[in-house]
Enzyme design. Structure first.
Site, PDB file in Angstrom:
ATOM      1  N   LYS A 226      28.144  40.412  45.383  1.00  0.00           N
ATOM      2  CA  LYS A 226      28.662  39.693  44.551  1.00  0.00           C
ATOM      3  C   LYS A 226      28.429  38.333  44.738  1.00  0.00           C
ATOM      4  O   LYS A 226      29.080  37.523  45.361  1.00  0.00           O
ATOM      5  CB  LYS A 226      30.486  40.075  44.401  1.00  0.00           C
ATOM      6  CG  LYS A 226      30.694  39.171  42.755  1.00  0.00           C
ATOM      7  CD  LYS A 226      32.482  40.132  43.281  1.00  0.00           C
ATOM      8  CE  LYS A 226      33.556  38.880  42.352  1.00  0.00           C
ATOM      9  NZ  LYS A 226      34.195  39.436  42.290  1.00  0.00           N
ATOM     10  N   ASP A 231      34.838  32.100  38.572  1.00  0.00           N
ATOM     11  CA  ASP A 231      35.292  33.358  37.855  1.00  0.00           C
ATOM     12  C   ASP A 231      36.557  32.329  37.986  1.00  0.00           C
ATOM     13  O   ASP A 231      37.663  32.222  38.075  1.00  0.00           O
ATOM     14  CB  ASP A 231      35.976  34.439  38.958  1.00  0.00           C
ATOM     15  CG  ASP A 231      36.636  35.887  37.940  1.00  0.00           C
ATOM     16  OD1 ASP A 231      36.347  35.253  37.360  1.00  0.00           O
ATOM     17  OD2 ASP A 231      36.820  36.169  38.967  1.00  0.00           O
ATOM     18  N   LYS A 238      42.425  33.053  34.079  1.00  0.00           N
ATOM     19  CA  LYS A 238      43.673  33.124  35.283  1.00  0.00           C
ATOM     20  C   LYS A 238      44.661  32.069  34.750  1.00  0.00           C
ATOM     21  O   LYS A 238      44.022  30.966  34.138  1.00  0.00           O
ATOM     22  CB  LYS A 238      42.891  32.907  36.546  1.00  0.00           C
ATOM     23  CG  LYS A 238      41.981  34.319  37.047  1.00  0.00           C
ATOM     24  CD  LYS A 238      41.022  33.198  38.530  1.00  0.00           C
ATOM     25  CE  LYS A 238      40.415  34.497  38.915  1.00  0.00           C
ATOM     26  NZ  LYS A 238      40.467  35.763  39.167  1.00  0.00           N
ATOM     27  N   ASP A 249      34.164  33.022  44.840  1.00  0.00           N
ATOM     28  CA  ASP A 249      33.890  33.970  44.044  1.00  0.00           C
ATOM     29  C   ASP A 249      32.331  35.029  44.330  1.00  0.00           C
ATOM     30  O   ASP A 249      32.244  35.857  44.407  1.00  0.00           O
ATOM     31  CB  ASP A 249      34.833  34.301  43.201  1.00  0.00           C
ATOM     32  CG  ASP A 249      34.527  35.581  42.276  1.00  0.00           C
ATOM     33  OD1 ASP A 249      35.324  36.196  43.334  1.00  0.00           O
ATOM     34  OD2 ASP A 249      35.052  35.974  41.234  1.00  0.00           O
ATOM     35  N   ASP A 308      38.811  39.432  33.722  1.00  0.00           N
ATOM     36  CA  ASP A 308      39.244  39.308  35.036  1.00  0.00           C
ATOM     37  C   ASP A 308      38.681  40.517  36.624  1.00  0.00           C
ATOM     38  O   ASP A 308      38.778  39.724  37.560  1.00  0.00           O
ATOM     39  CB  ASP A 308      40.702  39.062  35.676  1.00  0.00           C
ATOM     40  CG  ASP A 308      40.672  38.170  36.552  1.00  0.00           C
ATOM     41  OD1 ASP A 308      39.143  37.385  37.129  1.00  0.00           O
ATOM     42  OD2 ASP A 308      41.864  37.929  36.968  1.00  0.00           O
ATOM     43  N   GLU A 310      35.540  41.264  36.402  1.00  0.00           N
ATOM     44  CA  GLU A 310      33.932  40.977  36.454  1.00  0.00           C
ATOM     45  C   GLU A 310      33.029  41.191  37.612  1.00  0.00           C
ATOM     46  O   GLU A 310      31.688  42.122  37.404  1.00  0.00           O
ATOM     47  CB  GLU A 310      33.502  39.647  36.014  1.00  0.00           C
ATOM     48  CG  GLU A 310      33.755  38.628  36.851  1.00  0.00           C
ATOM     49  CD  GLU A 310      34.729  38.514  37.802  1.00  0.00           C
ATOM     50  OE1 GLU A 310      34.362  38.091  39.421  1.00  0.00           O
ATOM     51  OE2 GLU A 310      36.333  38.641  37.608  1.00  0.00           O
ATOM     52  N   ARG A 312      32.881  44.485  40.151  1.00  0.00           N
ATOM     53  CA  ARG A 312      32.413  45.305  39.662  1.00  0.00           C
ATOM     54  C   ARG A 312      31.499  46.100  38.838  1.00  0.00           C
ATOM     55  O   ARG A 312      31.106  46.603  38.689  1.00  0.00           O
ATOM     56  CB  ARG A 312      33.551  46.292  39.944  1.00  0.00           C
ATOM     57  CG  ARG A 312      34.300  46.116  38.501  1.00  0.00           C
ATOM     58  CD  ARG A 312      36.289  47.334  39.029  1.00  0.00           C
ATOM     59  NE  ARG A 312      37.344  45.376  39.264  1.00  0.00           N
ATOM     60  CZ  ARG A 312      38.231  45.693  39.708  1.00  0.00           C
ATOM     61  NH1 ARG A 312      38.173  47.327  38.703  1.00  0.00           N
ATOM     62  NH2 ARG A 312      38.622  44.764  40.499  1.00  0.00           N
TER      63      ARG A 312
END
Length: 461
Positions: A226, A231, A238, A249, A308, A310, A312
């Site tokens: 990933k 993010d 967030k 991230d 949020d 995202e 996956r």
């Protein structure tokens, strides 16, 4: 790309100061014991005490081993010892493991500091240590950590692509990159949706490296990462505190690339595919929304309950792509859920797999190299939490299931390759507290454990 100074480990031992690991009940020379008692050195883990030689030099260094010596404690040596050359006084196996730990602890991220090259702590390579192999492992961990530590402004999708291309060139691998609107043409709709709100120069991309793919006689390993370079949370934005460290991230991508480089440098007899989705989860008029229904490469539709969640989504597309190679083994790395931290904290990443042999091999390797993992269940009772009335599944599990890391892993399982075996590591990739050998910032987690497992399964020729 990060490399370790090759002279951190040397075979030249002249003038090296001995480092002795001492437990609370270990015997010492009377003079040394007197010095230790005078300085309140009790052999506790983390204690370090130089022993003077009289003329103003150092005769030896005592390092507290605690009740049971942990070679990983040698990570602290680079930070605690004054610059110089040292040699470890320990059993052969402990010394070799401690030397690798020393290399891990020697990592410093000072790219943005204006200061001259500083003197370093150096170590005599213990007998029997494969110095080149140790430096490769140390450099792989340093690469992952440096990528994670680099601010998002300087580690965007293009920079991850550049690093991947450099790895491919150095190893004789192929590199394919699909960027921007071409993602829709090439059927990566979820990756495109997550990354489309970013500025054009930070457009989303899928990066694929291939190595040894012409060797049909070899097993195929797929590494998936990933790569969310930053993010914001998207439209479900967030809070400031939650956004502060979101440069990390992309830690899963950093791990997949670093591990892939290590596999190729070592020459493990495998075919290798490394897949990374590099995106920025930004906010603009074109951002994907709560309530949207996205397509995926596999053909399953996904209702968006929270923008949020995202990571996956992009993994769904590249895990599907990994499956198209019919791999024998797939490993994915992702800084996926805060729920994993609630369950196990920042230092113990959860491992998910439905294959008992793979779980046993990974956990054994993790214990042996001091790179911890903890197996968590792919609990089938929570699959219903991914169901929704108007799509094939949802990206935010229903609240009744509560176990957010488990349900995220169950989501990924729907897209994981059906050939061979698959394991998912929900890593934190970060040290939240500074201590000698573990500076606050990027951390390599599960990387050494996975490499050890791969090395055992696919011994180098």
């Amino acid at each position: 790309m990060s490399v370790l100074h090759p002279d951190l480990l040397t075979t030249e031992a002249e003038g090296a100061i001995p480092v002795r690991f001492v437990g609370p009940d270990d015997q010492m020379d009377p003079a040394v014991r007197g010095w230790a008692e005078a300085n309140a050195f009790k052999g506790k883990s983390g204690q370090v005490l130089p022993v003077p030689d009289g003329p103003g030099g150092v005769a030896a260094v005592l390092v507290g081993a605690g009740e049971r010596f942990d070679p990983m404690s040698a990570r602290a040596l680079s930070a605690k010892l004054p610059p110089g050359l040292y040699r470890l006084e320990a059993g052969p196996e402990d010394a070799r493991r401690a030397a690798l730990a020393f290399l891990l602890g020697a990592y410093v991220f000072d790219r943005y500091k204006a200061r001259p090259e500083r003197d370093r702590v150096r170590l005599v390579a213990p007998e029997g240590l494969d110095v080149e192999a140790a430096l490769r492992i140390g450099a792989a961990c340093a690469l992952a950590r440096e990528m994670i530590d680099t601010p998002a402004a300087d580690m965007g999708p293009l920079q991850i692509e550049t690093i991947a291309r450099e790895i491919a060139t150095a190893s004789g691998a192929t590199a394919t990159v699909i960027t921007g609107e071409a993602l829709l043409e090439e059927n990566y709709p979820a990756v495109h949706a997550v990354g489309r709100a970013a500025a054009p120069h930070r457009s989303p991309r899928v990066i694929e490296l291939g190595w040894n793919l012409d060797r049909a006689d070899l097993p195929l390993v797929a590494l998936v990462g990933k790569g969310v370079v930053f993010d914001s949370g998207g439209l479900d934005i967030k809070a400031a505190a939650g956004m502060r460290n979101m440069k990390k991230d992309m830690g899963g991508a950093a791990h997949a690339l670093a591990l892939g480089r290590l596999v190729m440098q070592t020459g493990l007899p495998v075919r290798l595919v490394v897949l990374v989705a590099a995106v920025e989860n930004a906010i603009s008029a074109d951002a994907f929304r709560p309530g949207d229904i996205l397509n995926s490469r596999k053909g399953l539709t996904i209702e968006i309950g929270n923008t949020d969640a995202e990571g996956r989504l992009i993994l769904a597309d590249i895990l599907t792509r990994a499956g198209e190679h019919s791999p024998n083994l797939t490993l994915d790395f992702a800084t996926l859920t805060g729920a994993a931290r609630v369950a196990l904290g920042p230092e113990l990443p959860p491992l998910y797999t439905d294959d008992e042999a793979l779980a046993a091999d990974l956990l054994e390797a993790a214990r042996d190299v001091g790179d911890p993992l903890w197996r968590m269940p792919l609990w089938p009772g929570y699959r219903a939490a991914l169901e929704t009335e108007i799509a094939d599944l949802r990206n935010d599990s229903a609240g009744w299931a509560q176990a957010g890391s488990v349900t995220a892993a169950l989501f990924l399982q729907k897209f994981a390759p059906t050939t061979g075996t698959w394991a998912h590591m929900d890593i934190f990739a970060w040290n939240p507290r500074a201590r000698p050998g573990w500076p606050e910032g990027g951390e390599a987690q599960a990387l050494r454990a996975c490499f050890e497992m791969l090395s055992r399964r696919f011994a180098a020729t």
